[in-house]
Structure formats: structure tokens, C-alpha cells
Design an enzyme around this catalytic site. Structure first.
Site, PDB file in Angstrom:
ATOM      1  N   HIS A 219       0.820  -1.215   0.000  1.00 22.59           N
ATOM      2  CA  HIS A 219       0.000   0.000   0.000  1.00 22.59           C
ATOM      3  C   HIS A 219       0.853   1.264   0.000  1.00 22.59           C
ATOM      4  CE1 HIS A 219      -3.637   2.011  -0.064  1.00 22.59           C
ATOM      5  NE2 HIS A 219      -4.181   1.689   1.098  1.00 22.59           N
TER       6      HIS A 219
ATOM      7  N   ASP B 261      -2.269   2.153  -4.642  1.00 23.05           N
ATOM      8  CA  ASP B 261      -3.511   2.594  -4.008  1.00 23.05           C
ATOM      9  C   ASP B 261      -4.599   1.561  -4.228  1.00 23.05           C
ATOM     10  OD1 ASP B 261      -2.343   4.946  -3.121  1.00 23.05           O
ATOM     11  OD2 ASP B 261      -2.855   6.029  -4.970  1.00 23.05           O
TER      12      ASP B 261
END
Length: 472
Positions: free
Chosen positions: A443, A447
Site C-alpha cells: 500500500h 492505491d
């Protein structure tokens, strides 16, 4: 000192100045501290009887007064009326070896600290050597803190609930008791001087210390039943049956290291979706014989997912990228790693340039690498690199999982078992072969939007393989 004083007095010096100079050499005066040198009665009498010159002047410390000179006669008479000598009562300090610290013992190789759960003794309780006085709770075991010496618990330094490490001081043990009164030799005579010591009083005085000692001797009998004395070293546990200790293989060590590094490095997040496998399974069923006849290899489901992953990586290049320091490295090639379980452990061979392969080339590469992995003949070069990984836990019956990223990659796709479930198709409830798919991604780089789009692309291609032909 007396010989030097007599020579100086004979030469014309006064007795008081001579004695002051001599005493100042023995104990330097501290102008800021109003304390005096305490001369005992015995020393005063000896000084008075030993020299006529010094008989007239003796230094004594009176309660509440500074150093002053008094005649020996005055000191002697004062001692007979009431003892002016200071009686100091204080606990033993560790300087004289009476106070001993109770510390947390060694708790094990993998245990760095623990929580002080509770004290088994209270201040003032008598303890024997190696008798537990507290308990430490760790992630694995509960450890007793033994008393280093026999004596009395003077005070606790730590409190229950504190996090302590090996060597942390938690209590102070006094070998002689909480406090001891220091009595000078002269202090014994004044107490017996007024009524003149008699044998009867001495006999009465002697049992008093004996009456004080029994309590410590009686108390140890109460805690005598405690379990065997624990040592301050690492507790030795009895060997357990039905256990075997085998050294880890080099492959297992490597896998363990890489997986742990992955957890410590990446900000991993997993997103899920489900795929209807009806069309891909029908494609394989319709052309499996012709495929084997032409290419000499069976048509499996893995090649369809690899082609779908290549399409998804081309649509979302960030999934194929990786963070390197403060930079992002975008890879213009697609090397797909395939997780293969072997008797010796998990290996991840790499299919190079998967974006330029067709179904037959992919199936041939998978069969070759899987055979080498099972035979143990796969090389390091065949497992090095890779920009994206596919793990198929469905072959073992896994319904759902969250795969771990294979560094230095940024994402991994998890396939699972195919299960017939009721689905709504065209307003009707029908049974369809369904598979859950999971994408774990870094992450920090990827995204949620890109991750969901990538997984959606795989779903679309697998559910309708014709999209690959039309590139839509």
C-alpha cells in the site's frame, strides 16, 4: 601521638593547641558540617590516666553541641549521671555487605522482559536463601525471583505490573534485619554504671538478645513447605516426550527469512473478488484433447490466469513496479513467479517474458519448472527475479487466504479452490463453479483504486477469455 604531644609540650607549646593539631591530622575539620569527634568514655579515661599533660583536656561530642574541651573529671561524672554519647541507629548499608539486592534472573534466550505479576513476600517477612519472593510473567513461562540470601525483606524497589528485564533490582534483603543499632563500647558501661553491674542483671540482660532471635527462626518454619528452590539461572525444563528436534534446512531458513522481511518491510493490504470459472473450464474441456495432440502438454487453468495477470499488469503498470529507496522502478517486462510446493519447501520459479508467450508456451514452462522443483534440480537463476507472483492454494483445497508478498515485488495474486455455489444469473438462481481470488499489495506504492481495477481485469478475462483475442 602521645609521644609527639609530650615533646611539643616540653618545648613550650600549650597542651590544648598540641592536641588540636594532632586531632586535626587524624580527622580534618569540615567547617560547613557542625559535627564533632566522639571520644568514648574508655578512650577518655585512658587518655586521662596515660599522660598528665593531656589529662586536663579531652574532646567529646555532646548531644546538640559542637566540639568543645572538657576536663576528664567532668566527662566521667557526666557519664555516671546520664550518657551524653550519641547513639546512632540506622539500617545496614551495602557498604558493610549486609544489604543484598534481589534482581530478576535470566529468563531465556528469546525472552527479553516480563511483567512483575505479584510479590510472594511483604517487607519485614523472613526469607531463606533461594526462596521465591516474587513472580515474573513472560510470553512463555512464569519465573520466580529467588532471594539471594537468607534474611528479612527490607523494601521493594519495583511494584506489581512493572515491566522488568533480567538484572532489574526489585527488592532489598537485609541479612540481619531491617535496622541495627550501632552501640559503642562506652555505651554499655553507662547503662550498668548507675546501679553497679551485678551478676543477676547480667543474667537478665543476656536472654534479651535470645528472645529477639527466635522470631526469625520460627518464621522460616512457616514457608518451609515451598517447592524446590529455584536457581537464578535459566529454568531447566524436563524433556517432553513425543518431540523431535531437527535442524532447519537451508531452504526453510531462507523462506522464513524472506517471509519475515516481507512482513517487516511492506505495508500489506489484501483485496478480494470472486470469479465465475464456467467459461474457462468449458474452454479447457472443449479443446484439451486437441491441445495435447498439437503441443504435447495438457491445457490447465494456470495458463489462463497468467494471461489474465499479464493483461492486468499491462493495464495497471504500477502493480509491476517496486520501491527502491526514494525511487520507483517501473519494469517494462513481465516475469511471472509461480509458487510451487515441494517436499523440501516452497520454491518460486520464474516464467520469463510471460507477456510474449501463448498458452502453450506458458504450460510448457510451468511443467518444466515444476518438474525441476520436485526433483530438486532447479537452479538459483531460475528462481531469481520476477516482477509478480501467482500462488495457487486451491490445489490443496484452500478456500480463502491472504498471501504474503514475495520481495522485491509489490503484489501477489492468490488463487483458491473452485466450489459450486448458488449465483444469480439473468434473474435466476443457478449453480456456478466459483473461485475466490485475493490480491495482496504494497500500500505504500499501490492505491486501492489500482488494486481493485487490476483484480477486476483478471475477473473479466477469466470469465470471458475472448477478451484476450479482441484485446478489450
Amino acid at each position: 601521638m602521645w609521644a609527639i604531644a609530650r615533646r611539643k609540650v616540653a618545648s613550650g607549646s600549650s597542651a590544648s593547641s598540641v592536641l588540636r593539631q594532632s586531632l586535626s591530622k587524624i580527622r580534618p575539620a569540615a567547617p560547613s558540617a557542625p559535627r564533632g569527634y566522639t571520644t568514648t568514655a574508655k578512650e577518655a579515661l585512658l587518655a586521662g590516666g596515660g599522660s598528665k599533660t593531656v589529662r586536663g583536656v579531652v574532646y567529646c561530642s555532646y548531644l546538640g553541641s559542637l566540639v568543645s574541651s572538657r576536663p576528664v573529671r567532668e566527662v566521667t561524672s557526666f557519664l555516671q549521671i546520664d550518657s551524653p554519647i550519641q547513639v546512632q541507629s540506622r539500617p545496614f548499608s551495602s557498604d558493610n555487605g549486609d544489604l543484598v539486592d534481589a534482581v530478576v534472573p535470566f529468563m531465556g534466550e528469546s525472552i527479553s522482559d516480563g511483567t512483575l505479576a505479584k510479590f510472594l513476600k511483604q517487607p519485614g517477612d523472613h526469607v531463606e536463601i533461594d526462596e521465591p519472593i516474587a513472580q515474573i510473567e513472560t510470553d512463555k513461562v512464569t519465573i520466580d525471583v529467588p532471594s539471594p540470601e537468607a534474611g528479612v525483606v527490607q523494601k521493594f524497589v519495583a511494584k506489581e505490573g512493572d515491566v522488568v528485564e533480567p538484572g532489574t533490582k526489585i527488592a532489598v534483603i537485609s541479612k540481619s534485619g531491617e535496622g541495627v543499632t550501632h552501640v559503642a563500647p562506652s555505651e554499655k558501661t553507662p547503662s550498668k554504671a548507675s546501679p553497679e553491674p551485678s551478676p543477676e542483671k547480667e543474667a537478665v540482660d543476656k536472654p534479651q538478645p535470645k528472645a529477639e532471635t527466635p522470631p526469625p527462626k520460627e518464621k522460616p518454619k512457616v514457608p518451609s513447605p515451598p517447592p524446590p528452590k529455584p536457581s537464578a539461572t535459566e529454568p531447566v525444563l524436563p524433556p517432553k516426550e513425543r518431540e523431535r528436534r531437527v535442524p532447519m534446512t537451508r531452504l526453510r531458513k531462507r523462506v522464513a527469512t524472506r517471509l519475515k522481511d516481507s512482513q517487516n518491510t511492506f505495508a500489506m493490504l489484501t483485496t478480494f473478488n470472486e470469479v465465475d470459472m464456467t467459461n474457462l473450464m468449458k474452454l479447457r474441456s472443449d479443446y484439451k484433447d486437441a491441445f495435447v495432440e498439437k503441443h504435447g502438454v495438457k491445457l490447465g487453468l494456470m495458463s489462463g490466469f497468467i494471461k489474465a495477470a499479464v493483461s492486468g499488469l499491462q493495464n495497471q503498470p504500477i502493480i509491476n513496479a517496486v520501491i527502491d529507496g526514494d525511487d520507483i522502478i517501473y519494469r517494462d517486462y513481465i516475469d511471472i513467479s509461480i509458487a510451487v510446493g515441494t517436499p523440501k519447501g516452497l520454491v518460486v520459479p520464474v516464467i520469463r517474458n510471460a507477456d510474449g508467450m501463448n498458452f502453450a508456451d506458458i504450460e510448457k514452462s510451468i511443467n518444466t519448472l515444476a518438474k525441476k522443483a520436485n526433483d530438486g534440480t532447479i537452479s538459483i537463476d531460475e528462481m531469481a527475479g520476477g516482477s509478480f507472483t501467482i500462488s495457487n492454494g486451491g490445489v490443496y483445497g484452500s478456500l480463502l487466504s491472504t498471501p504474503i508478498i514475495n520481495p522485491p515485488q509489490s503484489a501477489i495474486l492468490g488463487m483458491h479452490s473452485i466450489v459450486n455455489r448458488p449465483m444469480v444469473v439473468g434473474g435466476n438462481i443457478v449453480s456456478r463453479p466459483m473461485m475466490y481470488i485475493a490480491l495482496t499489495y504494497d500500500h505504500r506504492l499501490i492505491d486501492g483504486r489500482e488494486a481493485v481495477f487490476f483484480l477486476r481485469r483478471i475477473k473479466d478475462v477469466v470469465e470471458d477469455p475472448r477478451r484476450l483475442l479482441l484485446d478489450i
